[in-house]
Scaffold this motif. Structure first.
Motif, PDB file in Angstrom:
ATOM      1  N   VAL A   1      -3.873  -3.456   4.448  1.00 45.95           N
ATOM      2  CA  VAL A   1      -5.812  -3.302   5.337  1.00 45.95           C
ATOM      3  C   VAL A   1      -6.317  -2.594   3.361  1.00 45.95           C
ATOM      4  O   VAL A   1      -6.848  -3.044   2.885  1.00 45.95           O
ATOM      5  N   LEU A   2      -5.978  -1.728   4.001  1.00 50.63           N
ATOM      6  CA  LEU A   2      -5.498  -1.159   2.027  1.00 50.63           C
ATOM      7  C   LEU A   2      -5.661  -1.967   0.379  1.00 50.63           C
ATOM      8  O   LEU A   2      -6.134  -1.570  -0.236  1.00 50.63           O
ATOM      9  N   ALA A   3      -4.841  -2.739   0.930  1.00 45.69           N
ATOM     10  CA  ALA A   3      -4.624  -3.976  -0.834  1.00 45.69           C
ATOM     11  C   ALA A   3      -5.380  -4.857  -0.611  1.00 45.69           C
ATOM     12  O   ALA A   3      -5.995  -5.223  -1.650  1.00 45.69           O
ATOM     13  N   ALA A   4      -5.822  -5.331   1.208  1.00 43.16           N
ATOM     14  CA  ALA A   4      -7.158  -6.670   1.289  1.00 43.16           C
ATOM     15  C   ALA A   4      -8.296  -6.287   0.176  1.00 43.16           C
ATOM     16  O   ALA A   4      -8.902  -6.853  -0.580  1.00 43.16           O
ATOM     17  N   ARG A   5      -8.775  -5.120  -0.407  1.00 45.10           N
ATOM     18  CA  ARG A   5     -10.350  -4.750  -0.878  1.00 45.10           C
ATOM     19  C   ARG A   5      -9.867  -4.684  -2.244  1.00 45.10           C
ATOM     20  O   ARG A   5      -8.323  -4.777  -2.421  1.00 45.10           O
ATOM     21  N   PRO A   6     -11.318  -4.877  -2.764  1.00 42.23           N
ATOM     22  CA  PRO A   6     -11.184  -5.284  -4.201  1.00 42.23           C
ATOM     23  C   PRO A   6     -10.212  -3.533  -4.972  1.00 42.23           C
ATOM     24  O   PRO A   6     -11.047  -2.686  -5.024  1.00 42.23           O
ATOM     25  N   GLY A   7      -8.776  -3.888  -5.626  1.00 49.16           N
ATOM     26  CA  GLY A   7      -8.965  -3.424  -6.335  1.00 49.16           C
ATOM     27  C   GLY A   7      -7.669  -2.376  -5.506  1.00 49.16           C
ATOM     28  O   GLY A   7      -6.987  -1.384  -6.008  1.00 49.16           O
ATOM     29  N   GLY A   8      -7.925  -3.098  -4.578  1.00 49.14           N
ATOM     30  CA  GLY A   8      -6.494  -2.266  -4.057  1.00 49.14           C
ATOM     31  C   GLY A   8      -5.320  -2.405  -3.760  1.00 49.14           C
ATOM     32  O   GLY A   8      -4.723  -1.391  -3.291  1.00 49.14           O
ATOM     33  N   LEU A   9      -4.928  -3.045  -4.759  1.00 52.24           N
ATOM     34  CA  LEU A   9      -3.395  -3.855  -4.169  1.00 52.24           C
ATOM     35  C   LEU A   9      -2.619  -2.832  -4.872  1.00 52.24           C
ATOM     36  O   LEU A   9      -1.488  -2.621  -4.533  1.00 52.24           O
TER      37      LEU A   9
ATOM     38  N   PRO B   1      -2.934  -0.056  -6.225  1.00 53.62           N
ATOM     39  CA  PRO B   1      -2.246   1.257  -6.238  1.00 53.62           C
ATOM     40  C   PRO B   1      -1.441   1.980  -4.558  1.00 53.62           C
ATOM     41  O   PRO B   1      -0.997   2.504  -4.148  1.00 53.62           O
ATOM     42  N   THR B   2      -1.858   0.522  -4.062  1.00 46.34           N
ATOM     43  CA  THR B   2      -1.152   0.604  -2.569  1.00 46.34           C
ATOM     44  C   THR B   2       0.659   0.392  -3.046  1.00 46.34           C
ATOM     45  O   THR B   2       1.257   0.711  -2.077  1.00 46.34           O
ATOM     46  N   VAL B   3       0.439  -0.104  -4.040  1.00 47.91           N
ATOM     47  CA  VAL B   3       1.561  -0.893  -4.103  1.00 47.91           C
ATOM     48  C   VAL B   3       2.696   0.010  -4.623  1.00 47.91           C
ATOM     49  O   VAL B   3       3.878   0.493  -3.981  1.00 47.91           O
ATOM     50  N   VAL B   4       2.264   0.739  -5.445  1.00 48.56           N
ATOM     51  CA  VAL B   4       2.737   1.378  -6.313  1.00 48.56           C
ATOM     52  C   VAL B   4       2.730   3.325  -4.899  1.00 48.56           C
ATOM     53  O   VAL B   4       3.765   3.267  -4.854  1.00 48.56           O
ATOM     54  N   GLY B   5       1.850   3.598  -4.262  1.00 48.83           N
ATOM     55  CA  GLY B   5       2.028   4.210  -3.291  1.00 48.83           C
ATOM     56  C   GLY B   5       3.357   3.904  -2.129  1.00 48.83           C
ATOM     57  O   GLY B   5       3.943   4.534  -2.084  1.00 48.83           O
ATOM     58  N   SER B   6       3.452   2.463  -1.768  1.00 49.33           N
ATOM     59  CA  SER B   6       4.142   2.469  -0.566  1.00 49.33           C
ATOM     60  C   SER B   6       5.226   2.615  -1.508  1.00 49.33           C
ATOM     61  O   SER B   6       6.632   3.044  -0.043  1.00 49.33           O
ATOM     62  N   VAL B   7       5.747   1.826  -2.739  1.00 50.96           N
ATOM     63  CA  VAL B   7       7.287   1.781  -2.987  1.00 50.96           C
ATOM     64  C   VAL B   7       7.851   3.204  -3.113  1.00 50.96           C
ATOM     65  O   VAL B   7       8.914   3.517  -2.759  1.00 50.96           O
TER      66      VAL B   7
ATOM     67  N   ALA C   1      -1.817   5.326   1.270  1.00 50.36           N
ATOM     68  CA  ALA C   1      -1.065   4.514   0.775  1.00 50.36           C
ATOM     69  C   ALA C   1       0.823   5.456   1.315  1.00 50.36           C
ATOM     70  O   ALA C   1       1.487   4.862   2.395  1.00 50.36           O
ATOM     71  N   ALA C   2       1.136   6.383   0.545  1.00 50.50           N
ATOM     72  CA  ALA C   2       2.547   6.331   0.025  1.00 50.50           C
ATOM     73  C   ALA C   2       2.764   7.425   1.564  1.00 50.50           C
ATOM     74  O   ALA C   2       3.447   7.760   2.085  1.00 50.50           O
ATOM     75  N   LEU C   3       1.404   8.084   2.423  1.00 50.10           N
ATOM     76  CA  LEU C   3       1.855   8.916   2.874  1.00 50.10           C
ATOM     77  C   LEU C   3       2.122   8.552   4.412  1.00 50.10           C
ATOM     78  O   LEU C   3       3.200   9.115   5.159  1.00 50.10           O
ATOM     79  N   ALA C   4       1.293   7.614   4.268  1.00 50.41           N
ATOM     80  CA  ALA C   4       1.082   7.076   5.634  1.00 50.41           C
ATOM     81  C   ALA C   4       2.195   6.044   5.979  1.00 50.41           C
ATOM     82  O   ALA C   4       3.492   6.358   7.091  1.00 50.41           O
ATOM     83  N   VAL C   5       2.930   5.291   4.925  1.00 54.46           N
ATOM     84  CA  VAL C   5       4.235   4.467   4.991  1.00 54.46           C
ATOM     85  C   VAL C   5       5.219   5.486   5.262  1.00 54.46           C
ATOM     86  O   VAL C   5       5.840   5.600   6.472  1.00 54.46           O
TER      87      VAL C   5
ATOM     88  N   VAL D   1       5.286  -2.155  12.004  1.00 50.83           N
ATOM     89  CA  VAL D   1       4.076  -3.274  12.292  1.00 50.83           C
ATOM     90  C   VAL D   1       2.739  -2.121  11.859  1.00 50.83           C
ATOM     91  O   VAL D   1       1.782  -2.388  11.727  1.00 50.83           O
ATOM     92  N   GLU D   2       2.573  -0.741  12.554  1.00 54.95           N
ATOM     93  CA  GLU D   2       1.345  -0.165  11.855  1.00 54.95           C
ATOM     94  C   GLU D   2       1.547  -0.144  10.338  1.00 54.95           C
ATOM     95  O   GLU D   2       0.598   0.116   9.970  1.00 54.95           O
ATOM     96  N   VAL D   3       3.134   0.301   9.791  1.00 56.56           N
ATOM     97  CA  VAL D   3       2.881   0.434   8.170  1.00 56.56           C
ATOM     98  C   VAL D   3       2.290  -0.801   7.959  1.00 56.56           C
ATOM     99  O   VAL D   3       0.918  -0.334   6.731  1.00 56.56           O
ATOM    100  N   ILE D   4       2.664  -2.396   7.996  1.00 56.93           N
ATOM    101  CA  ILE D   4       2.120  -3.163   7.637  1.00 56.93           C
ATOM    102  C   ILE D   4       0.636  -3.552   7.734  1.00 56.93           C
ATOM    103  O   ILE D   4      -0.084  -3.866   6.948  1.00 56.93           O
ATOM    104  N   LEU D   5      -0.223  -2.874   8.960  1.00 56.84           N
ATOM    105  CA  LEU D   5      -1.569  -2.971   9.156  1.00 56.84           C
ATOM    106  C   LEU D   5      -1.688  -2.308   8.205  1.00 56.84           C
ATOM    107  O   LEU D   5      -3.273  -2.206   7.004  1.00 56.84           O
TER     108      LEU D   5
END
Lengths: 253, 63
Positions: free
Chosen positions: A147-155, A157-163, A10-14, A139-143
């Motif tokens: 998707v990474l956050a939607a999977r079980p337990g994904g919220l 780490p995705t938030v940590v990486g994105s922030v 998530a961090a790299l993509a964002v 929009v690409e970042v949001i998508l």
């Protein structure tokens, strides 16, 4: 393991998408009016927030259980394999390397050739250019993040990486545009592709009833296999093409 | 629309079509296998192999 891989992906993509957006905003700000560039970027961020609010809950609410894993997996595969495909072509010399600084310079030169903003009036062309650049990358970042956050337990780490990525890019943007020059963007984008493709393969298979032999640790095996396949492709393409772009890449350029 | 398509599906048709075919074949195999051990144990690697074929097709590597 899953937490770290998700956060890194998530961090790299964002960060990479935001760097591309930053290049456009900086070009507009330095060539035309900083106020218009910032206003365009702010409006685009608001637009992206609306897209995020609409897409996230719909994705999670409409499909549950195994179908969700397959949907999430396929979306991760679409993004990941495309990033990895471009990464392989760049590393093999069959496509121009990804370079936000070069994009910044090209954008700045193109803007400098245009008509300068009229005195005393708001710079709408600058606003639109800044808005469009930030919105499309956003929009690409949001998508990807959704998707990474939607999977079980994904919220989490995705938030940590994105922030972390958001703070990094804003910090570097404040320091000036020079950091754009030093980023090995092609390699980083290739790594993002590898990570997203690995997650996509893993979750898609789970959604189809597969029970991975080592549970989450299988992620490393899948990652290693994709690394091997993609590196083999780099060698084949580098050896066969002699750096000549394929017809598809010429058309894309 | 072209921008949205490029954003979600990428620059080529070969890769998204390849992914759809790979996941489709894996779905059919999963339905045939039911809860059989061979699919639960090896299905992930079968899917990976199918996706690898799609990836190579997307790169346009020819002999």
């Amino acid at each position: 393991m899953t937490f770290v891989l998700t956060a890194v992906g998530a961090a790299l993509a964002v960060a990479l998408e935001l760097f591309e957006a930053l290049a456009i905003v900086l070009a507009v700000a330095l060539t035309r009016r900083p106020a218009a560039a910032l206003a365009g970027a702010a409006a685009a961020v608001l637009g992206c927030a609306v897209v995020g609010v609409l897409v996230g809950p719909v994705l999670v609410a409409q499909v549950a259980g195994d179908p969700l894993r397959v949907v999430v997996g396929v979306l991760l595969l679409l993004f990941g394999m495309e990033w990895m495909r471009k990464g392989v072509l760049r590393l093999a010399g069959r496509r121009a390397r990804s370079d936000s600084y070069a994009e910044f310079v090209a954008e700045r030169e193109a803007l400098a050739e245009g008509e300068p903003p009229a005195a005393g009036r708001f710079d709408w062309p600058g606003f639109v250019i800044s808005f469009k650049g930030v919105f499309l990358e956003g929009v690409e970042v949001i998508l990807i993040v959704t998707v990474l956050a939607a999977r079980p337990g994904g919220l989490a780490p995705t938030v940590v990486g994105s922030v972390a990525a958001l703070l990094l890019v804003i910090g570097l943007g404040l320091v000036l545009h020079r950091p754009l020059r030093r980023l090995p963007e092609s390699e980083l984008k290739y790594v993002v592709g590898l990570v997203l493709t690995t997650f996509g393969t893993f979750f898609c298979a789970e959604g189809l009833g597969v029970d991975w032999p080592l549970a989450d640790a299988s992620l490393l095996i899948v990652l290693a296999i994709w690394l091997g396949i993609s590196q083999a492709a780099v060698r084949v393409l580098a050896g066969a093409g002699g750096g000549r772009p394929s017809r598809v890449e010429e058309a894309a350029a | 629309m072209r921008t949205v398509r490029k954003l979600v599906l990428g620059e080529t048709w070969a890769l998204p079509i390849g992914i759809a075919i790979a996941v489709g074949i894996a779905g059919i195999l999963s339905a045939i296998a039911g809860s059989a051990d061979w699919w639960e144990d090896a299905g992930g690697f079968i899917l990976l192999a199918l996706l690898a074929c799609a990836f190579v097709a997307g790169l346009g590597i020819r002999r």
